[in-house]
Design a protein around this motif. Structure first.
Motif, mmCIF file in Angstrom:
data_model
loop_
_atom_site.group_PDB
_atom_site.id
_atom_site.type_symbol
_atom_site.label_atom_id
_atom_site.label_comp_id
_atom_site.label_asym_id
_atom_site.label_seq_id
_atom_site.Cartn_x
_atom_site.Cartn_y
_atom_site.Cartn_z
ATOM 1 N N VAL A 9 23.799 14.516 9.736
ATOM 2 C CA VAL A 9 22.336 14.298 9.287
ATOM 3 C C VAL A 9 20.995 14.591 10.240
ATOM 4 C CG1 VAL A 9 20.692 12.913 8.027
ATOM 5 C CG2 VAL A 9 23.014 12.697 7.341
ATOM 6 N N VAL A 10 20.199 15.476 9.892
ATOM 7 C CA VAL A 10 19.182 15.840 10.835
ATOM 8 C C VAL A 10 18.114 15.587 10.147
ATOM 9 C CG1 VAL A 10 18.458 17.955 12.044
ATOM 10 C CG2 VAL A 10 20.720 17.960 11.352
ATOM 11 N N GLU A 11 17.447 14.678 10.788
ATOM 12 C CA GLU A 11 15.886 14.301 10.187
ATOM 13 C C GLU A 11 14.907 15.121 10.500
ATOM 14 O OE1 GLU A 11 14.350 11.960 8.542
ATOM 15 O OE2 GLU A 11 12.392 11.833 9.604
ATOM 16 N N LEU A 12 14.247 15.673 9.603
ATOM 17 C CA LEU A 12 13.253 16.641 9.789
ATOM 18 C C LEU A 12 11.799 15.910 9.834
ATOM 19 C CD1 LEU A 12 14.300 19.541 7.512
ATOM 20 C CD2 LEU A 12 14.792 19.300 10.113
ATOM 21 N N PHE A 51 19.738 18.005 5.925
ATOM 22 C CA PHE A 51 18.530 17.901 6.281
ATOM 23 C C PHE A 51 17.760 16.805 5.576
ATOM 24 C CE2 PHE A 51 18.620 22.641 7.535
ATOM 25 C CZ PHE A 51 18.615 22.328 8.832
ATOM 26 N N LYS A 52 17.360 15.652 6.078
ATOM 27 C CA LYS A 52 16.551 14.726 5.721
ATOM 28 C C LYS A 52 15.014 15.104 5.464
ATOM 29 C CE LYS A 52 16.016 10.499 3.792
ATOM 30 N NZ LYS A 52 15.866 10.499 2.214
ATOM 31 N N ALA A 53 14.472 15.466 4.260
ATOM 32 C CA ALA A 53 13.110 16.164 4.105
ATOM 33 C C ALA A 53 12.353 15.381 4.362
ATOM 34 C CB ALA A 53 13.446 17.165 2.767
ATOM 35 N N ASP A 54 11.835 14.787 5.545
ATOM 36 C CA ASP A 54 10.799 13.968 5.670
ATOM 37 C C ASP A 54 9.605 14.719 5.964
ATOM 38 O OD1 ASP A 54 11.974 11.584 4.970
ATOM 39 O OD2 ASP A 54 11.803 10.577 6.998
ATOM 40 N N GLN A 55 9.584 16.043 6.030
ATOM 41 C CA GLN A 55 8.347 16.518 6.020
ATOM 42 C C GLN A 55 7.524 16.628 4.826
ATOM 43 O OE1 GLN A 55 11.079 18.041 5.403
ATOM 44 N NE2 GLN A 55 10.979 20.104 4.367
ATOM 45 N N LEU A 56 8.280 16.190 3.659
ATOM 46 C CA LEU A 56 7.719 16.300 2.506
ATOM 47 C C LEU A 56 6.858 14.860 2.081
ATOM 48 C CD1 LEU A 56 10.782 17.734 0.371
ATOM 49 C CD2 LEU A 56 8.435 18.961 1.264
ATOM 50 N N CYS A 57 6.915 14.028 3.041
ATOM 51 C CA CYS A 57 6.201 12.769 2.835
ATOM 52 C C CYS A 57 4.721 12.975 2.532
ATOM 53 C CB CYS A 57 6.195 11.922 4.241
ATOM 54 S SG CYS A 57 7.940 11.070 4.319
ATOM 55 N N VAL A 60 0.865 -1.212 0.001
ATOM 56 C CA VAL A 60 0.139 0.116 0.056
ATOM 57 C C VAL A 60 0.893 1.204 0.047
ATOM 58 C CG1 VAL A 60 -2.151 1.363 1.147
ATOM 59 C CG2 VAL A 60 -1.677 -1.340 1.390
ATOM 60 N N SER A 61 1.082 2.128 -1.227
ATOM 61 C CA SER A 61 2.043 3.075 -1.215
ATOM 62 C C SER A 61 1.375 4.291 -1.684
ATOM 63 C CB SER A 61 3.058 2.416 -2.281
ATOM 64 O OG SER A 61 3.794 3.737 -2.381
ATOM 65 N N LEU A 62 1.636 5.361 -1.289
ATOM 66 C CA LEU A 62 1.332 6.720 -1.874
ATOM 67 C C LEU A 62 2.558 7.461 -2.107
ATOM 68 C CD1 LEU A 62 -1.219 7.536 1.137
ATOM 69 C CD2 LEU A 62 -1.647 7.041 -1.178
ATOM 70 N N GLY A 63 3.830 6.744 -2.564
ATOM 71 C CA GLY A 63 4.826 7.440 -3.076
ATOM 72 C C GLY A 63 5.661 7.836 -1.927
ATOM 73 N N GLU A 64 5.609 7.140 -0.758
ATOM 74 C CA GLU A 64 6.324 7.536 0.439
ATOM 75 C C GLU A 64 7.974 7.431 0.228
ATOM 76 O OE1 GLU A 64 3.886 5.515 0.484
ATOM 77 O OE2 GLU A 64 5.234 4.160 -0.076
ATOM 78 N N GLY A 65 8.801 8.185 0.830
ATOM 79 C CA GLY A 65 10.144 7.870 1.025
ATOM 80 C C GLY A 65 11.118 8.515 0.014
ATOM 81 N N PHE A 66 12.303 8.168 -0.041
ATOM 82 C CA PHE A 66 13.347 8.644 -0.873
ATOM 83 C C PHE A 66 13.238 10.474 -0.964
ATOM 84 C CE2 PHE A 66 16.533 8.205 -3.985
ATOM 85 C CZ PHE A 66 17.476 7.039 -3.360
#
Ligand SMILES: *Cc1c(COP(=O)(O)O)cnc(C)c1O
Ligand SMILES: [Zn+2]
Length: 379
Positions: A354-357, A84-90, A63-69
């Motif tokens: 690396v800073v996870e956002l 910055f690892k831009a996980d706010q863009l998930c 079940v995917s909505l294009g998450e990650g990378f």
């Protein structure tokens, strides 16, 4: 196969389960497979490029909505180079999509049609979105103080929203009671949720051409994020894909810092602490289920724990906003901690930090509106 963190009892992952049937402890997914690195460049830019390590038997169930990378953005903070690892863009605006995508895929594989989850907001939104995509009914229990934006998002995805008065802990109790009628699909318990978070470690290292960074800075609430990162890095190390373990920095809020307290006092266990108010609502967890494992992950990586207060968090929000990066208060705890590390002289200029956002600023519109109004008044 699943293994219990408390009594080491193993369980099959072919049957629906969310905790150890012997002792009630939480379970971890044991996987001996990694992905074929030579094939990665031909695979889609989502976390499912690492599918062999995520415990889903049949790809029809994904079940995917294009998450990650998500992008790794080169920036500087107070003179220190950071990524910055831009996980706010998930897809739903927080890193929780990594865990939810894998957890909901497993629920689909198990044939689960209804789940219960308790959340302070982001996990609820994420699970609601993936449940919607999978056609699973989601009952989402949130504390009644959760921000309006987060509860609207959960409802928009079609979940049944249940607001529970009292503390965050009261919300968990209400959800667990309700789950006896369906399935407890909690991000704090599901081994597949943590498995999904390992992809953060895989991605960071792949994006750095399989060179491990020196530091990885993440906020710590329930601890699934820090454990996912640690397990992911450990797997890469064991497979020889990286040659050293980055030091992991766990960040907590001053007002609620049970893991920090235990670490500082060199205890092996985390005991509940009284908690005060903080704008970092996503890490305001007084009694994290996975305390012992969080402490050993931090220690084994030669890492440390840091606390930050609301003022430091607000400052980091403004600093990042001025760079065009918009994160919610809980997420800003991590860049705020970089300033603390820098002031203590712990970071070398050449080191890769690396800073996870973890979450988007769009999640906190109501808080930022209040804050701006207060600031304009005092000017
Ligand atoms: C959930 C959350 C965290 C904390 O993650 P844990 O896995 O509970 O430690 C941090 N930031 C944001 C934005 C979150 O939603
Ligand atoms: Zn057990």
């Amino acid at each position: 196969m699943l293994i219990c963190a408390s009594c080491s009892q193993t369980a099959s992952d072919h049957e629906p389960t969310w905790c150890c049937c012997s002792c009630g402890g939480y379970l971890t997914l044991l996987n001996d497979k990694l992905f074929p690195t030579t094939e990665l460049s031909q695979r889609a830019a989502t976390l499912w490029r690492y599918r062999e390590a995520l415990g889903i038997a049949c790809s029809d169930n994904v079940v995917s909505l294009g998450e990650g990378f998500t992008p790794l953005l080169a920036e500087e903070l107070g003179g220190q180079r950071v990524l910055f690892k831009a996980d706010q863009l998930c897809p739903t605006g927080s890193f929780k999509d990594r865990g939810a995508s894998v957890m909901i895929s497993k629920l689909k594989e198990w044939g689960i049609s209804r789940l219960v989850i308790d959340s302070s907001g982001n996990a609820g939104a994420s699970v609601a979105a993936y449940a919607a995509k999978a056609g699973i009914v989601a009952d989402v229990y949130i504390p009644s103080y959760t921000s309006g934006g987060k509860s609207a998002q959960i409802k928009m995805y079609g979940a049944n929203l249940v607001k529970v008065p009292g503390s965050r802990e009261d919300t968990t109790a209400a959800a667990v009671a309700a789950a006896s009628e369906s399935f407890y699909g909690s991000h704090n318990w599901s081994p597949f949720f943590v498995a999904g978070l390992k992809t953060l470690a895989y991605e960071i290292c792949e994006q750095l051409a399989w060179q491990a960074p020196d530091w990885v800075v993440v906020p710590v609430g329930g601890g699934s994020l820090v454990l996912g990162v640690y397990h992911g890095l450990r797997e890469l190390l064991t497979a020889g894909l990286i040659t050293r373990m980055p030091r992991i920095v766990g960040v907590q809020a001053d007002a609620c810092s049970p893991v920090y307290q235990a670490w500082k006092n060199q205890k092996g266990e985390v005991t509940p602490v009284p908690k005060g108010p903080t704008i970092a609502e996503g890490i305001s967890i007084a009694n994290p289920v996975k305390g012992r494992d969080i402490l050993s992950a931090i220690t084994n990586s030669r890492g440390l724990l840091v606390t930050v207060n609301d003022e430091q968090i607000m400052e980091a929000i403004f600093t990042l906003s001025r760079k065009g990066i918009y994160v919610e208060p809980t997420a800003a705890a991590a860049p705020a901690a970089v300033n603390v590390l820098r002031q203590r002289g712990l970071l070398q200029p050449r080191e890769t930090v690396v800073v996870e956002l973890t979450g988007s600023g769009l999640k906190a519109t109501d808080k930022f509106e209040q804050f701006l109004a207060m600031r304009e008044q005092s000017n």
